[in-house]
Design an enzyme around this catalytic site. Structure first.
Site, mmCIF file in Angstrom:
data_model
loop_
_atom_site.group_PDB
_atom_site.id
_atom_site.type_symbol
_atom_site.label_atom_id
_atom_site.label_comp_id
_atom_site.label_asym_id
_atom_site.label_seq_id
_atom_site.Cartn_x
_atom_site.Cartn_y
_atom_site.Cartn_z
ATOM 1 C CE1 TYR A 39 0.502 0.742 4.616
ATOM 2 C CE2 TYR A 39 0.197 -1.595 4.383
ATOM 3 C CZ TYR A 39 0.835 -0.623 4.995
ATOM 4 O OH TYR A 39 1.165 -0.707 6.433
ATOM 5 C CG ASP B 84 0.392 -2.247 20.503
ATOM 6 O OD1 ASP B 84 -0.691 -2.498 19.996
ATOM 7 O OD2 ASP B 84 1.272 -2.149 19.746
#
Length: 396
Positions: A211, A289
């Site tokens: 991408y 996270d």
């Protein structure tokens, strides 16, 4: 007295929280163990659920300059490059989800966020070794022998979070059975690929996603392959270009060119953790996270950290004075976020290697529209910049 908030960790989640809290007039200090502010890594996805929040923090013009709004995702056959399926994105997804879907280099987004936090509120070289909660607040102790005091502690210190261990105890990483080779190449070195598109190639033993980032000047690549457990639980370990060459042997020349164009290659062992049963104490909580490390198959790790950060800012802005008010605000934050992130975290485990051609043909936005549609700020009744007099317009 203004609430004092300490954030441990100056990654994307920590800086988004700092920016959102600062906009709301709260006293926030960020403590980063590294000696300088920098974001390692390559590209990332910003779904509409994340971009609408970042736009409200004033990042819209910079995202338009530095990020890419992919026009479509094409799934291609690994051996000859034939287009198997195409999902239109671009303006169609902006209209559908009321905010853009971007691909962006992590370093670019990190720089944008750091510019939204006054430099004097970010302290580097501060590795947290322990902390203590008291009836009066939180005392942070750093490896350099210094201390800091706050009313609230936010652990945004990543998958190896010291704050997570203190809040929830030690736990073991869960290995997915896969690792990923990844890096960035110049778009000019992949002349057969259009830097306005995303690409997925699904082969018999690997899956490749490419991408555009950096305004279309570069491609990020992620090559996911089965691998025996043993690699470090890290997304910045050194990889080897010969591994990339071996994986792509016999693939379509358009994507095979990666092996020649790649410079530094990183290997990311794909681990996550089991969802936590709690994130918070009366003065301490987690985000990103540190709270919910997840696999990358839905591209939602950073987006969920952004959602956490804004949700936490909304809850703390509305906290009643005193310790009871702080505890209630952290409960509200966790109750709003933990069920949602648990669903996203567990859903991210399902993005395994397709086992048949029919699976390769499915690009189903409907399966994740509940994620991309989510507006955590609106759900909590928050305003774009809290009590700011100059509220920015919401994303169209």
């Amino acid at each position: 007295m203004t609430m004092r908030i300490a954030i441990v960790g100056a990654g994307l989640g920590g800086l988004t929280a700092a920016a959102a809290l600062h906009h709301r007039g709260l006293d926030v200090q960020v403590y980063e163990r590294g000696e300088e502010l920098r974001e390692q890594g390559v590209g990332m996805h910003l779904g509409p659920n994340g971009t609408r929040l970042l736009q409200r923090l004033g990042l819209g013009p910079e995202l338009e300059r530095c990020a890419v709004r992919p026009e479509a995702l094409e799934v291609r056959a690994f051996h000859n490059g034939a287009t198997v399926a195409r999902q239109e994105m671009g303006e169609a997804w902006q209209e559908r989800f009321r905010a853009p879907y971007y691909t962006v280099h992590r370093g670019d987004l990190h720089r944008m966020l750091s510019s939204r936090v006054p430099a004097e509120r970010v302290h580097t070289g501060k590795e947290l070794v322990r902390y203590e909660e008291t009836v009066y607040g939180v005392v942070l102790h750093f490896a350099d022998g210094t201390d800091a005091h706050a009313d609230v502690l936010i652990g945004a210190d990543g998958v190896h979070s010291a704050v997570r261990r203190a809040v929830a105890g030690a736990d073991a990483p869960v290995y997915s059975g896969n690792s990923a080779l990844r890096g960035v190449v110049d778009a000019a070195d992949l002349p057969d690929l259009d830097p306005a598109l995303m690409y997925m190639y699904a082969g018999p033993t690997a899956r490749v996603l490419l991408y555009p980032v950096a305004g279309g000047r570069q491609f990020t690549y992620v090559v996911v392959t089965p691998a025996a457990e043993g690699a470090a639980e890290s997304w910045t370990s050194a990889g080897d270009r010969t591994d990339l060459d071996a994986v792509l042997m016999g693939w379509d020349p358009a994507v095979r060119a990666l092996a020649d164009a790649a410079g530094e290659v990183r290997r990311w062992a794909l681990y996550d953790r089991e969802p936590l049963e709690r994130w918070s104490t009366s003065r301490t909580t987690l985000l990103g996270d540190a709270a919910h490390p997840m696999l990358p198959h839905h591209g939602q790790g950073a987006n969920q950290a952004v959602e956490d950060a804004v949700a936490l800012a909304v809850c703390l802005e509305g906290a009643a004075p005193g310790a009871d008010g702080i505890a209630a605000a952290l409960r509200r934050y966790e109750e709003a976020r933990r069920p949602h992130t648990t669903r996203v975290q567990l859903g991210s485990r399902t993005g395994q290697q397709p086992k048949d051609a029919a699976a390769n043909r499915r690009i189903d936005a409907e399966s994740v529209d509940w994620v991309l549609d989510h507006d955590v700020e609106a759900a909590l009744g928050g305003s774009a910049l809290g009590g700011s007099r100059d509220r920015l317009p919401q994303a169209a």
